[in-house]
Design a protein around this motif. Structure first.
Motif, PDB file in Angstrom:
ATOM      1  N   LEU A 168       0.846  -1.192   0.000  1.00 45.16           N
ATOM      2  CA  LEU A 168       0.000   0.000   0.000  1.00 45.16           C
ATOM      3  C   LEU A 168       0.882   1.243   0.000  1.00 45.16           C
ATOM      4  O   LEU A 168       2.029   1.201   0.423  1.00 45.16           O
ATOM      5  N   THR A 169       0.340   2.351  -0.473  1.00 40.40           N
ATOM      6  CA  THR A 169       1.065   3.621  -0.433  1.00 40.40           C
ATOM      7  C   THR A 169       0.283   4.616   0.403  1.00 40.40           C
ATOM      8  O   THR A 169      -0.949   4.553   0.485  1.00 40.40           O
ATOM      9  N   CYS A 170       0.999   5.528   1.016  1.00 35.73           N
ATOM     10  CA  CYS A 170       0.372   6.568   1.816  1.00 35.73           C
ATOM     11  C   CYS A 170       0.169   7.790   0.931  1.00 35.73           C
ATOM     12  O   CYS A 170       1.131   8.457   0.544  1.00 35.73           O
ATOM     13  N   ASP A 171      -1.069   8.048   0.595  1.00 32.06           N
ATOM     14  CA  ASP A 171      -1.412   9.189  -0.262  1.00 32.06           C
ATOM     15  C   ASP A 171      -1.543  10.414   0.631  1.00 32.06           C
ATOM     16  O   ASP A 171      -2.559  10.604   1.299  1.00 32.06           O
ATOM     17  N   ALA A 172      -0.485  11.232   0.662  1.00 28.75           N
ATOM     18  CA  ALA A 172      -0.456  12.379   1.561  1.00 28.75           C
ATOM     19  C   ALA A 172       0.185  13.571   0.869  1.00 28.75           C
ATOM     20  O   ALA A 172       0.985  13.409  -0.050  1.00 28.75           O
ATOM     21  N   ASP A 173      -0.163  14.747   1.309  1.00 29.11           N
ATOM     22  CA  ASP A 173       0.519  15.960   0.873  1.00 29.11           C
ATOM     23  C   ASP A 173       1.751  16.101   1.744  1.00 29.11           C
ATOM     24  O   ASP A 173       1.650  16.376   2.944  1.00 29.11           O
ATOM     25  N   LYS A 174       2.916  15.885   1.156  1.00 30.51           N
ATOM     26  CA  LYS A 174       4.156  15.890   1.916  1.00 30.51           C
ATOM     27  C   LYS A 174       4.830  17.246   1.822  1.00 30.51           C
ATOM     28  O   LYS A 174       4.921  17.820   0.745  1.00 30.51           O
ATOM     29  N   THR A 175       5.294  17.731   2.946  1.00 28.29           N
ATOM     30  CA  THR A 175       6.034  18.985   2.993  1.00 28.29           C
ATOM     31  C   THR A 175       7.297  18.776   3.810  1.00 28.29           C
ATOM     32  O   THR A 175       7.374  17.859   4.624  1.00 28.29           O
ATOM     33  N   ILE A 176       8.262  19.634   3.605  1.00 24.97           N
ATOM     34  CA  ILE A 176       9.501  19.545   4.388  1.00 24.97           C
ATOM     35  C   ILE A 176       9.200  19.808   5.856  1.00 24.97           C
ATOM     36  O   ILE A 176       9.671  19.102   6.742  1.00 24.97           O
ATOM     37  N   VAL A 177       8.372  20.811   6.141  1.00 20.53           N
ATOM     38  CA  VAL A 177       8.012  21.127   7.531  1.00 20.53           C
ATOM     39  C   VAL A 177       7.280  19.952   8.169  1.00 20.53           C
ATOM     40  O   VAL A 177       7.560  19.563   9.298  1.00 20.53           O
ATOM     41  N   GLY A 178       6.352  19.350   7.447  1.00 15.46           N
ATOM     42  CA  GLY A 178       5.621  18.198   7.964  1.00 15.46           C
ATOM     43  C   GLY A 178       6.523  17.013   8.226  1.00 15.46           C
ATOM     44  O   GLY A 178       6.331  16.267   9.183  1.00 15.46           O
ATOM     45  N   SER A 179       7.565  16.842   7.396  1.00 12.10           N
ATOM     46  CA  SER A 179       8.520  15.756   7.616  1.00 12.10           C
ATOM     47  C   SER A 179       9.316  15.989   8.892  1.00 12.10           C
ATOM     48  O   SER A 179       9.602  15.063   9.633  1.00 12.10           O
ATOM     49  N   ILE A 180       9.650  17.241   9.155  1.00 14.17           N
ATOM     50  CA  ILE A 180      10.426  17.571  10.355  1.00 14.17           C
ATOM     51  C   ILE A 180       9.566  17.451  11.609  1.00 14.17           C
ATOM     52  O   ILE A 180       9.997  16.922  12.624  1.00 14.17           O
ATOM     53  N   GLY A 239      -1.757  10.953   5.761  1.00 10.85           N
ATOM     54  CA  GLY A 239      -2.530  10.655   4.570  1.00 10.85           C
ATOM     55  C   GLY A 239      -3.408   9.449   4.809  1.00 10.85           C
ATOM     56  O   GLY A 239      -3.720   9.107   5.954  1.00 10.85           O
ATOM     57  N   VAL A 240      -3.771   8.771   3.719  1.00 12.45           N
ATOM     58  CA  VAL A 240      -4.620   7.576   3.785  1.00 12.45           C
ATOM     59  C   VAL A 240      -3.948   6.482   2.959  1.00 12.45           C
ATOM     60  O   VAL A 240      -3.457   6.740   1.861  1.00 12.45           O
ATOM     61  N   CYS A 241      -3.924   5.269   3.490  1.00  9.61           N
ATOM     62  CA  CYS A 241      -3.329   4.136   2.774  1.00  9.61           C
ATOM     63  C   CYS A 241      -4.221   3.737   1.607  1.00  9.61           C
ATOM     64  O   CYS A 241      -5.430   3.578   1.774  1.00  9.61           O
ATOM     65  N   LYS A 242      -3.589   3.607   0.442  1.00  3.75           N
ATOM     66  CA  LYS A 242      -4.328   3.213  -0.756  1.00  3.75           C
ATOM     67  C   LYS A 242      -3.561   2.133  -1.488  1.00  3.75           C
ATOM     68  O   LYS A 242      -2.336   2.066  -1.418  1.00  3.75           O
ATOM     69  N   ASP A 243      -4.314   1.303  -2.206  1.00  5.87           N
ATOM     70  CA  ASP A 243      -3.713   0.271  -3.041  1.00  5.87           C
ATOM     71  C   ASP A 243      -3.356   0.897  -4.376  1.00  5.87           C
ATOM     72  O   ASP A 243      -4.226   1.386  -5.089  1.00  5.87           O
ATOM     73  N   PRO A 244      -2.070   0.926  -4.746  1.00  9.91           N
ATOM     74  CA  PRO A 244      -1.687   1.558  -6.016  1.00  9.91           C
ATOM     75  C   PRO A 244      -2.286   0.847  -7.226  1.00  9.91           C
ATOM     76  O   PRO A 244      -2.454   1.454  -8.270  1.00  9.91           O
TER      77      PRO A 244
END
Length: 141
Positions: free
Chosen positions: A112-124, A130-135
């Motif tokens: 599964l993949t995590c469908d999320a809006d990724k940001t540098i600040v959010g990573s820190i 996000g939500v797990c989805k089947d690619p």
């Protein structure tokens, strides 16, 4: 003659304990619900805490349609930064799953993949969720 007999008895008593230690350790191979400091300690690969003040415990990875944390490094890949979506085949340049090794939301189960809006600040700050989805679902449409 008594010393070798005592030594043999001690070895016979310790052998099962040493074998069991490899299956489930005090530091690694922790089961779901056990206290942890890093995700690498957990069999599931997820050390989870409910909030900043709670104790972290091993938890199962997120299933399809559950909230998740994307893996660190994926949002920082050249060419994908800021797009919010990283293909599941993209190589992660890091070996850590989280900067801190502890999640507020566990990463997705394998496949599964995590469908999320990724940001540098959010990573820190460990706040990109996000939500797990089947690619495979996106390819079928």
């Amino acid at each position: 003659k008594v010393l070798p007999a005592c030594l043999l008895l001690a070895l016979l008593l310790l052998a099962p304990a040493l074998a069991a230690q490899q299956e489930r350790g005090l530091i690694f191979n922790l089961e779901t619900g056990e206290l942890c400091l890093q995700s690498a300690q957990c069999k599931s690969g997820c050390c989870h805490r409910a909030n900043g003040l709670s104790l972290a415990r091993c938890a199962p990875k997120a299933a399809e349609f559950q909230a998740c944390s994307p893996k660190v490094g994926a949002s920082l890949l050249p060419g994908w930064a800021g797009t919010g979506h990283v293909p599941h085949t993209a190589p992660c340049p890091c070996s850590l799953q989280s900067i801190y090794g502890v999640y507020y939301k566990c990463p997705c189960e394998r496949g599964l993949t995590c469908d999320a809006d990724k940001t540098i600040v959010g990573s820190i700050t460990n706040s990109d969720f996000g939500v797990c989805k089947d690619p495979q679902d996106s390819y079928r449409r």
